[in-house]
Design a protein around this motif. Structure first.
Motif, PDB file in Angstrom:
ATOM      1  N   THR A  57      -7.150  41.573  -0.071  1.00 48.90           N
ATOM      2  CA  THR A  57      -6.448  42.719   0.497  1.00 48.90           C
ATOM      3  C   THR A  57      -5.289  43.083  -0.417  1.00 48.90           C
ATOM      4  OG1 THR A  57      -4.938  41.332   1.786  1.00 48.90           O
ATOM      5  CG2 THR A  57      -7.026  41.962   2.845  1.00 48.90           C
ATOM      6  N   PRO A  58      -4.723  44.298  -0.272  1.00 51.20           N
ATOM      7  CA  PRO A  58      -3.604  44.699  -1.137  1.00 51.20           C
ATOM      8  C   PRO A  58      -2.437  43.713  -1.123  1.00 51.20           C
ATOM      9  CG  PRO A  58      -4.450  46.601   0.025  1.00 51.20           C
ATOM     10  CD  PRO A  58      -5.178  45.416   0.585  1.00 51.20           C
ATOM     11  N   MET A  59      -2.107  43.197   0.076  1.00 49.35           N
ATOM     12  CA  MET A  59      -0.980  42.276   0.191  1.00 49.35           C
ATOM     13  C   MET A  59      -1.136  41.066  -0.728  1.00 49.35           C
ATOM     14  SD  MET A  59       0.219  40.021   3.495  1.00 49.35           S
ATOM     15  CE  MET A  59       0.304  41.443   4.570  1.00 49.35           C
ATOM     16  N   VAL A 117       7.297  47.039  -4.342  1.00 43.61           N
ATOM     17  CA  VAL A 117       5.914  47.417  -4.046  1.00 43.61           C
ATOM     18  C   VAL A 117       5.380  46.631  -2.848  1.00 43.61           C
ATOM     19  CG1 VAL A 117       3.536  47.351  -4.927  1.00 43.61           C
ATOM     20  CG2 VAL A 117       5.390  48.162  -6.393  1.00 43.61           C
ATOM     21  N   MET A 118       5.674  45.329  -2.795  1.00 40.94           N
ATOM     22  CA  MET A 118       5.216  44.495  -1.684  1.00 40.94           C
ATOM     23  C   MET A 118       5.889  44.900  -0.372  1.00 40.94           C
ATOM     24  SD  MET A 118       5.000  40.783  -3.586  1.00 40.94           S
ATOM     25  CE  MET A 118       4.296  39.910  -2.178  1.00 40.94           C
ATOM     26  N   ALA A 119       7.150  45.324  -0.450  1.00 44.72           N
ATOM     27  CA  ALA A 119       7.842  45.802   0.751  1.00 44.72           C
ATOM     28  C   ALA A 119       7.202  47.092   1.254  1.00 44.72           C
ATOM     29  CB  ALA A 119       9.318  46.032   0.443  1.00 44.72           C
ATOM     30  N   TYR A 120       6.860  47.973   0.325  1.00 43.97           N
ATOM     31  CA  TYR A 120       6.196  49.230   0.704  1.00 43.97           C
ATOM     32  C   TYR A 120       4.823  48.954   1.315  1.00 43.97           C
ATOM     33  CZ  TYR A 120       3.775  53.700   0.184  1.00 43.97           C
ATOM     34  OH  TYR A 120       3.032  54.841   0.415  1.00 43.97           O
ATOM     35  N   ASP A 121       4.084  48.028   0.735  1.00 45.48           N
ATOM     36  CA  ASP A 121       2.769  47.663   1.265  1.00 45.48           C
ATOM     37  C   ASP A 121       2.894  47.100   2.678  1.00 45.48           C
ATOM     38  OD1 ASP A 121      -0.162  46.778   1.026  1.00 45.48           O
ATOM     39  OD2 ASP A 121       0.865  44.865   1.305  1.00 45.48           O
ATOM     40  N   TRP A 122       3.890  46.247   2.888  1.00 42.49           N
ATOM     41  CA  TRP A 122       4.088  45.667   4.217  1.00 42.49           C
ATOM     42  C   TRP A 122       4.447  46.742   5.235  1.00 42.49           C
ATOM     43  CZ3 TRP A 122       8.087  44.733   7.784  1.00 42.49           C
ATOM     44  CH2 TRP A 122       7.813  43.721   8.718  1.00 42.49           C
ATOM     45  N   TYR A 123       5.277  47.695   4.810  1.00 40.36           N
ATOM     46  CA  TYR A 123       5.644  48.812   5.690  1.00 40.36           C
ATOM     47  C   TYR A 123       4.418  49.616   6.105  1.00 40.36           C
ATOM     48  CZ  TYR A 123       6.563  53.760   6.403  1.00 40.36           C
ATOM     49  OH  TYR A 123       6.519  55.047   6.861  1.00 40.36           O
ATOM     50  N   LYS A 124       3.540  49.929   5.147  1.00 44.63           N
ATOM     51  CA  LYS A 124       2.337  50.704   5.465  1.00 44.63           C
ATOM     52  C   LYS A 124       1.424  49.933   6.405  1.00 44.63           C
ATOM     53  CE  LYS A 124       1.522  54.170   4.034  1.00 44.63           C
ATOM     54  NZ  LYS A 124       1.929  55.519   4.493  1.00 44.63           N
ATOM     55  N   LEU A 131      -4.467  53.687   9.200  1.00 47.60           N
ATOM     56  CA  LEU A 131      -4.604  54.411   7.931  1.00 47.60           C
ATOM     57  C   LEU A 131      -4.310  53.523   6.721  1.00 47.60           C
ATOM     58  CD1 LEU A 131      -2.827  57.765   8.901  1.00 47.60           C
ATOM     59  CD2 LEU A 131      -5.292  57.306   8.828  1.00 47.60           C
ATOM     60  N   TYR A 132      -4.089  52.237   6.980  1.00 46.20           N
ATOM     61  CA  TYR A 132      -3.679  51.327   5.911  1.00 46.20           C
ATOM     62  C   TYR A 132      -4.719  51.236   4.794  1.00 46.20           C
ATOM     63  CZ  TYR A 132      -2.388  46.970   3.574  1.00 46.20           C
ATOM     64  OH  TYR A 132      -2.071  46.019   2.640  1.00 46.20           O
ATOM     65  N   ALA A 133      -6.001  51.130   5.169  1.00 49.70           N
ATOM     66  CA  ALA A 133      -7.060  50.992   4.164  1.00 49.70           C
ATOM     67  C   ALA A 133      -7.140  52.213   3.252  1.00 49.70           C
ATOM     68  CB  ALA A 133      -8.407  50.763   4.858  1.00 49.70           C
ATOM     69  N   VAL A 134      -6.777  53.377   3.793  1.00 52.28           N
ATOM     70  CA  VAL A 134      -6.826  54.606   3.003  1.00 52.28           C
ATOM     71  C   VAL A 134      -5.573  54.744   2.142  1.00 52.28           C
ATOM     72  CG1 VAL A 134      -6.941  57.127   3.102  1.00 52.28           C
ATOM     73  CG2 VAL A 134      -8.260  55.751   4.722  1.00 52.28           C
ATOM     74  N   GLU A 207      17.223  47.679 -10.841  1.00 50.56           N
ATOM     75  CA  GLU A 207      17.825  46.992  -9.695  1.00 50.56           C
ATOM     76  C   GLU A 207      18.008  47.947  -8.519  1.00 50.56           C
ATOM     77  OE1 GLU A 207      18.628  43.567  -9.647  1.00 50.56           O
ATOM     78  OE2 GLU A 207      17.401  43.737 -11.432  1.00 50.56           O
ATOM     79  N   LEU A 208      18.507  49.150  -8.805  1.00 52.93           N
ATOM     80  CA  LEU A 208      18.731  50.119  -7.736  1.00 52.93           C
ATOM     81  C   LEU A 208      17.411  50.534  -7.096  1.00 52.93           C
ATOM     82  CD1 LEU A 208      20.781  51.883  -6.232  1.00 52.93           C
ATOM     83  CD2 LEU A 208      20.455  53.644  -7.987  1.00 52.93           C
ATOM     84  N   SER A 209      16.380  50.741  -7.912  1.00 56.37           N
ATOM     85  CA  SER A 209      15.069  51.125  -7.387  1.00 56.37           C
ATOM     86  C   SER A 209      14.494  50.025  -6.499  1.00 56.37           C
ATOM     87  CB  SER A 209      14.103  51.415  -8.539  1.00 56.37           C
ATOM     88  OG  SER A 209      14.581  52.454  -9.354  1.00 56.37           O
ATOM     89  N   THR A 210      14.604  48.792  -6.962  1.00 54.99           N
ATOM     90  CA  THR A 210      14.051  47.673  -6.207  1.00 54.99           C
ATOM     91  C   THR A 210      14.787  47.463  -4.888  1.00 54.99           C
ATOM     92  OG1 THR A 210      13.475  46.590  -8.294  1.00 54.99           O
ATOM     93  CG2 THR A 210      13.450  45.236  -6.314  1.00 54.99           C
ATOM     94  N   ILE A 211      16.114  47.386  -4.973  1.00 54.36           N
ATOM     95  CA  ILE A 211      16.909  47.145  -3.767  1.00 54.36           C
ATOM     96  C   ILE A 211      16.728  48.265  -2.755  1.00 54.36           C
ATOM     97  CG2 ILE A 211      19.264  46.921  -2.876  1.00 54.36           C
ATOM     98  CD1 ILE A 211      19.980  45.543  -5.535  1.00 54.36           C
ATOM     99  N   SER A 212      16.741  49.510  -3.229  1.00 51.66           N
ATOM    100  CA  SER A 212      16.552  50.648  -2.327  1.00 51.66           C
ATOM    101  C   SER A 212      15.183  50.612  -1.679  1.00 51.66           C
ATOM    102  CB  SER A 212      16.727  51.962  -3.098  1.00 51.66           C
ATOM    103  OG  SER A 212      18.008  52.061  -3.655  1.00 51.66           O
ATOM    104  N   GLY A 213      14.156  50.337  -2.491  1.00 48.71           N
ATOM    105  CA  GLY A 213      12.795  50.296  -1.960  1.00 48.71           C
ATOM    106  C   GLY A 213      12.611  49.223  -0.905  1.00 48.71           C
ATOM    107  N   VAL A 214      13.156  48.042  -1.171  1.00 48.05           N
ATOM    108  CA  VAL A 214      13.015  46.934  -0.220  1.00 48.05           C
ATOM    109  C   VAL A 214      13.795  47.204   1.067  1.00 48.05           C
ATOM    110  CG1 VAL A 214      13.536  44.502   0.174  1.00 48.05           C
ATOM    111  CG2 VAL A 214      12.557  45.221  -2.001  1.00 48.05           C
TER     112      VAL A 214
END
Length: 304
Positions: A57-59, A117-124, A131-134, A207-214
């Motif tokens: 799976t993506p995770m 990326v992993m935080a975004y995946d977990w959110y979805k 709709l997760y698979a799509v 750093e800003l991108s990562t922290i903001s995304g998470v």
């Protein structure tokens, strides 16, 4: 500055961690044990994810990528550092130093961005399970990983090129145990403001991108969208462990790279780098994998 006044470097010499014979034995034993655990744990996670169809799976795809990043960073530094503890000639060729810089910065950036990326995946997965698979199809996952790689390689190439085109007219002895931009700047005669500005800009962006995304994915979007008390508690537990891992990882990165060259203390940085490369990477693996229910179940199946 006239390049003709610069030394023609063919190699660099590391001054290492310590000259005390007893400390060398102690450090070698500790770091060898930690490196082997990190190596086996990362290889084990990657192999387990590939062998178990339930983990395709993506995770877990992203988790295997995170494990590979940790493995690459540790291997780029660990074996050389362990050998140099007892080697009188702690030298590294000029292009070997360039390769080490390229690998380290590529995979350190990749490790940082993978957290987002992993935080975004977990959110979805939590907010839109139907709709997760799509939304997280194999094509989307591949594009995300490709983007992470491109950013990491581009940043690493820029840092490597600028660092190794400095004028090294002071010495070829690096008061460190691997090639990094900060100790190389101290060997340079001309002004290094461009390199320092690049460090602040590039790492600041990542750093800003990562922290903001998470933070956005875990706290604002994920937790607030789970209305049941049980679901909210589980989400909060997951967020807390991942945010703790990120806080330690990012805190060390900020301490090491977001300082002017006048405040560098390489003796302090050496200990911080050791802790970061050999301990924090293993800690990240434990937090992201061994707290996962599916990973625990797969491990139990293997033991049986």
């Amino acid at each position: 500055m006239d390049r003709r006044n610069c030394s023609s470097m063919t190699d660099f010499i590391f001054l290492g961690i310590t000259d005390n014979a007893v400390n060398k034995v102690i450090l070698f034993t500790i770091f060898l044990f930690v490196y082997l655990i990190t190596l086996l744990a990362n290889l084990g996670i990657i192999t387990m994810i590939r062998m178990d169809p339930q983990l395709h799976t993506p995770m877990y795809f992203f988790l295997s990528c995170l494990s590979f990043s940790g493995l690459s960073i540790s291997t780029a530094v660990g074996p050389k550092m362990l050998v140099d503890l007892f080697d009188k000639n702690k030298s590294i060729p000029f292009y070997g130093c360039a390769l080490q810089l390229l690998v380290l910065y590529t995979y350190m950036d990749r490790e940082c961005l993978l957290m987002a990326v992993m935080a975004y995946d977990w959110y979805k997965a939590v907010s839109s399970p139907l709709l997760y698979a799509v939304s997280m199809s194999s094509r989307v996952c591949s594009l995300l990983i490709a983007g992470v790689y491109l950013v990491g390689i581009a940043d690493a190439l820029i840092h490597m090129t600028l660092a190794l085109h400095l004028c090294f007219c002071v010495s070829n002895k690096i008061n460190y145990f691997f090639c990094d931009v900060a100790p190389l700047l101290l060997l340079s005669c001309p002004d290094t403001q461009v390199n320092e500005l690049l460090i602040f800009t590039a790492f600041g962006f990542i750093e800003l991108s990562t922290i903001s995304g998470v933070l956005v994915s875990y706290i604002i979007l994920s937790v607030l969208k789970i209305y049941s008390a049980k679901g909210g508690l589980k989400a909060f537990s997951t967020c807390t462990s991942h945010l703790t891992s990120m806080a330690i990882f990012k805190g060390i990165m900020v301490f090491m790279y977001f300082r002017p060259s006048s405040s560098y203390s390489l003796d302090e940085d050496k200990m911080t780098s050791l802790f970061h490369i050999l301990v924090i990477l293993l800690l990240n693996l434990l937090i992201y994998s061994l707290r996962n229910k599916d990973v625990k179940q797969t491990l139990k199946k293997i033991e049986e």
